[in-house]
Write a protein that holds these residues in place. Sequence first.
Motif, PDB file in Angstrom:
ATOM      1  N   ALA A   1       2.664  -0.229  10.247  1.00  0.00           N
ATOM      2  CA  ALA A   1       2.083   0.475  11.114  1.00  0.00           C
ATOM      3  C   ALA A   1       1.198   1.932  10.924  1.00  0.00           C
ATOM      4  O   ALA A   1       0.183   2.576  11.115  1.00  0.00           O
ATOM      5  N   LYS A   2       2.305   2.793   9.151  1.00  0.00           N
ATOM      6  CA  LYS A   2       1.367   4.095   8.917  1.00  0.00           C
ATOM      7  C   LYS A   2       0.359   4.048   7.786  1.00  0.00           C
ATOM      8  O   LYS A   2       0.031   5.005   8.443  1.00  0.00           O
ATOM      9  N   HIS A   3       0.362   2.904   7.382  1.00  0.00           N
ATOM     10  CA  HIS A   3      -0.652   2.658   6.362  1.00  0.00           C
ATOM     11  C   HIS A   3      -1.541   1.709   6.607  1.00  0.00           C
ATOM     12  O   HIS A   3      -1.610   0.542   5.989  1.00  0.00           O
ATOM     13  N   LYS A   4      -2.778   2.011   7.751  1.00  0.00           N
ATOM     14  CA  LYS A   4      -3.281   0.754   8.628  1.00  0.00           C
ATOM     15  C   LYS A   4      -4.604   0.484   7.665  1.00  0.00           C
ATOM     16  O   LYS A   4      -4.720  -0.541   7.361  1.00  0.00           O
ATOM     17  N   ASN A   5      -4.613   1.827   6.689  1.00  0.00           N
ATOM     18  CA  ASN A   5      -5.707   1.800   5.744  1.00  0.00           C
ATOM     19  C   ASN A   5      -6.046   0.473   4.420  1.00  0.00           C
ATOM     20  O   ASN A   5      -6.240   0.754   3.721  1.00  0.00           O
ATOM     21  N   LEU A   6      -4.122  -0.451   4.299  1.00  0.00           N
ATOM     22  CA  LEU A   6      -3.898  -0.997   2.912  1.00  0.00           C
ATOM     23  C   LEU A   6      -4.745  -2.017   2.708  1.00  0.00           C
ATOM     24  O   LEU A   6      -4.703  -2.847   4.431  1.00  0.00           O
ATOM     25  N   THR A   7      -5.250  -2.782   1.297  1.00  0.00           N
ATOM     26  CA  THR A   7      -5.816  -3.741   1.916  1.00  0.00           C
ATOM     27  C   THR A   7      -5.457  -4.725   1.240  1.00  0.00           C
ATOM     28  O   THR A   7      -5.812  -5.851   1.623  1.00  0.00           O
ATOM     29  N   ALA A   8      -4.486  -4.112   0.401  1.00  0.00           N
ATOM     30  CA  ALA A   8      -3.577  -5.270  -0.550  1.00  0.00           C
ATOM     31  C   ALA A   8      -2.206  -4.112  -0.700  1.00  0.00           C
ATOM     32  O   ALA A   8      -1.842  -3.699  -0.792  1.00  0.00           O
ATOM     33  N   VAL A   9      -1.305  -5.534  -1.227  1.00  0.00           N
ATOM     34  CA  VAL A   9       0.146  -5.161  -1.468  1.00  0.00           C
ATOM     35  C   VAL A   9       0.850  -5.667  -2.231  1.00  0.00           C
ATOM     36  O   VAL A   9       0.347  -7.068  -2.352  1.00  0.00           O
ATOM     37  N   ALA A  10       1.281  -4.667  -3.611  1.00  0.00           N
ATOM     38  CA  ALA A  10       2.078  -5.951  -4.363  1.00  0.00           C
ATOM     39  C   ALA A  10       3.580  -5.264  -4.392  1.00  0.00           C
ATOM     40  O   ALA A  10       4.003  -4.453  -3.977  1.00  0.00           O
ATOM     41  N   ALA A  11       4.047  -6.489  -4.249  1.00  0.00           N
ATOM     42  CA  ALA A  11       5.813  -6.394  -4.206  1.00  0.00           C
ATOM     43  C   ALA A  11       6.528  -6.625  -4.937  1.00  0.00           C
ATOM     44  O   ALA A  11       6.009  -8.098  -5.699  1.00  0.00           O
ATOM     45  N   CYS A  12       7.799  -6.402  -5.449  1.00  0.00           N
ATOM     46  CA  CYS A  12       8.187  -6.186  -6.758  1.00  0.00           C
ATOM     47  C   CYS A  12       8.784  -7.568  -7.035  1.00  0.00           C
ATOM     48  O   CYS A  12       9.853  -7.681  -8.373  1.00  0.00           O
ATOM     49  N   GLU A  13       9.398  -8.059  -5.412  1.00  0.00           N
ATOM     50  CA  GLU A  13       9.984  -9.679  -5.608  1.00  0.00           C
ATOM     51  C   GLU A  13       9.238 -10.435  -4.842  1.00  0.00           C
ATOM     52  O   GLU A  13       9.065 -10.130  -3.547  1.00  0.00           O
TER      53      GLU A  13
ATOM     54  N   CYS B   1       2.393 -10.427  -6.622  1.00  0.00           N
ATOM     55  CA  CYS B   1       4.290 -10.277  -5.784  1.00  0.00           C
ATOM     56  C   CYS B   1       4.331 -11.184  -7.321  1.00  0.00           C
ATOM     57  O   CYS B   1       4.072 -11.732  -8.412  1.00  0.00           O
ATOM     58  N   PHE B   2       5.622 -10.680  -7.860  1.00  0.00           N
ATOM     59  CA  PHE B   2       6.742 -11.459  -8.807  1.00  0.00           C
ATOM     60  C   PHE B   2       7.172 -12.802  -8.317  1.00  0.00           C
ATOM     61  O   PHE B   2       7.646 -12.436  -7.527  1.00  0.00           O
ATOM     62  N   ASP B   3       7.307 -13.668  -9.251  1.00  0.00           N
ATOM     63  CA  ASP B   3       7.683 -15.077  -8.824  1.00  0.00           C
ATOM     64  C   ASP B   3       7.283 -15.563  -7.164  1.00  0.00           C
ATOM     65  O   ASP B   3       6.851 -14.726  -6.355  1.00  0.00           O
ATOM     66  N   SER B   4       6.955 -17.089  -7.649  1.00  0.00           N
ATOM     67  CA  SER B   4       6.609 -17.876  -7.179  1.00  0.00           C
ATOM     68  C   SER B   4       6.504 -19.262  -6.761  1.00  0.00           C
ATOM     69  O   SER B   4       6.217 -19.341  -7.230  1.00  0.00           O
ATOM     70  N   PRO B   5       7.630 -19.478  -5.509  1.00  0.00           N
ATOM     71  CA  PRO B   5       7.581 -21.366  -6.022  1.00  0.00           C
ATOM     72  C   PRO B   5       6.342 -22.372  -5.950  1.00  0.00           C
ATOM     73  O   PRO B   5       5.844 -21.963  -4.728  1.00  0.00           O
TER      74      PRO B   5
END
Length: 380
Positions: free
Chosen positions: A279-291, A317-321
Amino acid sequence: MTTFNPLYLKVYQSLLNQIKSGTLKHGEKVPSEKELAEQFEVSRITSKKALDLLSEEHYIERIQGKGSFVTYAGTGTDAAPPAERKSQDRKLIGFILPGFDESYGMDLVKGIEKHCSDYGFTVLFKMSYGKKEIEERAVNEFLDIGAEGLIVFPVHGEHVNNKLLELVSRNFPVVLIDRFIKGIPASFVCTDHQKAAGELTAHLFDLGHKEIGFLSPPPDGTTAIEERIVGFQLAHSEYGVKLNREYILTEIKNSMPIHSAGDPDIFKEDILKLDSYFAKHKNLTAVAACEHSIAELAVERLRAAGRKVPEDISVVCFDSPGNGRIHFTHIKQDEWTISRNAVNLLMEKMSDHKFAVQHVFVPHKIVEGETEKPMHRVMY
């Protein structure tokens, strides 16, 4: 870094050498706590701990009111320590990890079992569920059963597992996988987490993204997470993109898949944190998740907020089945090679206790999935 007092290990090692060399013979009385304290100029608590450790390993027997007596009479005899006799009969290796699923860990389990079996060893297996106390209890149980070496995938956390530290200080064969622990000079095998996170972030930059978030558990001294955060930051510098530190959220505590049973209170807290973050960062166009589990939860919360993945925002992210509900663009770690290197290192350590500490980084790759979308191409 955790400091470690090795005084009792000096007492322990001195007595162990005397027992194994025959200076202290089978059935002979061992110096008392008081005598050892005076001889080594240590406290009685320290000398008691050394004797307790020898007793745990069945080199001596402590008889209340009478003292401690040597029960070891050299390998190959009936008086050899029971733990040694068990390991000689069954050739056991202990393997401890927080947990596993299709995204990461399943091939580690298969690989460790296969490679240990190739050497003629049986694997003792225990999941710690991310809890340090379970991990430490498993170490003790495996040693009591007679494990000749340990492979440990350590849990997150800033507190060192004192039992592991003690074992490494005594030169007991231990190999860590996925991460190393600060303060424990043990061999480890893992992905180059900093490089991998940097490449994953660079991949998003190459797709035209600039406003990129990063989601992870608290680092708390966990080297794998710390290095992934550093890799994310360095990629910004290399591409000349200004880093917004508010985009880095390191407070996601649940590491279980969203469809698995975990701590419901922690799960609810994570949902609130992610909802507030997006909600705070609506301008994000991408996210990298550690897990992978964090990426799953992030997609769920984005969809709940009416944002489509990848149309409105990309998630990697890291890892994905391969058979997962969502096929993420992700860092694929080579679990089979990690397991093979870990077992090989352990076997070398078991055959040569002077074998030097080794740090092995296993190559990874980026696998493109359905959770990313290019923006306009940008030349940096």
